[in-house]
Design a protein around this motif. Structure first.
Motif, short mmCIF file in Angstrom:
data_model
loop_
_atom_site.label_atom_id
_atom_site.label_comp_id
_atom_site.label_asym_id
_atom_site.label_seq_id
_atom_site.Cartn_x
_atom_site.Cartn_y
_atom_site.Cartn_z
N ARG A 58 0.84 -1.20 0.00
CA ARG A 58 0.00 0.00 0.00
C ARG A 58 0.88 1.25 0.00
O ARG A 58 1.90 1.29 0.66
N THR A 59 0.43 2.26 -0.71
CA THR A 59 1.17 3.52 -0.72
C THR A 59 0.95 4.24 0.61
O THR A 59 -0.04 4.01 1.29
N ARG A 109 -6.66 4.32 4.11
CA ARG A 109 -7.82 4.76 3.33
C ARG A 109 -8.33 3.60 2.47
O ARG A 109 -7.56 2.89 1.84
N TRP A 110 -9.65 3.41 2.46
CA TRP A 110 -10.28 2.38 1.63
C TRP A 110 -10.44 2.95 0.22
O TRP A 110 -11.06 3.98 0.03
N THR A 111 -9.88 2.27 -0.77
CA THR A 111 -9.90 2.76 -2.15
C THR A 111 -10.87 1.96 -3.00
O THR A 111 -11.36 0.90 -2.58
N SER A 112 -11.13 2.43 -4.21
CA SER A 112 -11.99 1.68 -5.13
C SER A 112 -11.33 0.35 -5.52
O SER A 112 -12.03 -0.65 -5.73
N ALA A 113 -10.01 0.30 -5.57
CA ALA A 113 -9.31 -0.96 -5.84
C ALA A 113 -9.53 -1.95 -4.69
O ALA A 113 -9.67 -3.16 -4.94
N ASP A 114 -9.58 -1.46 -3.45
CA ASP A 114 -9.88 -2.33 -2.30
C ASP A 114 -11.29 -2.91 -2.42
O ASP A 114 -11.52 -4.07 -2.11
N THR A 115 -12.24 -2.10 -2.87
CA THR A 115 -13.60 -2.58 -3.05
C THR A 115 -13.64 -3.70 -4.08
O THR A 115 -14.32 -4.71 -3.88
N GLU A 165 0.09 7.29 1.21
CA GLU A 165 -1.10 8.14 1.24
C GLU A 165 -2.39 7.33 1.38
O GLU A 165 -3.40 7.84 1.85
N ASN A 166 -2.37 6.04 1.00
CA ASN A 166 -3.56 5.19 1.11
C ASN A 166 -3.41 4.12 2.19
O ASN A 166 -4.16 3.15 2.20
#
Length: 56
Positions: free
Chosen positions: A24-25, A31-37, A27-28
């Protein structure tokens, strides 16, 4: 109550999956990202546990 409060949040899922926080970067990191979804959005949650501790 004195001291520092520490709260831990655990989510248990039914399916096995690979989780590598080093990929994970920064900055993320939290944070839950669209890629995580896309990767993890269909996991089945079987238990949630919250633990609160007070450190002196």
């Amino acid at each position: 109550m004195t001291g520092r409060k520490q709260v831990s949040f655990y989510v248990y899922v039914k399916e096995n999956f690979e989780w590598n926080p080093e990929k994970r970067t920064k900055e993320n990191e939290f944070r839950w990202t669209s890629a995580d979804t896309e990767r993890y959005g269909d996991l089945t949650v079987i238990r949630i546990k919250v633990i609160e501790r007070i450190e002196n």
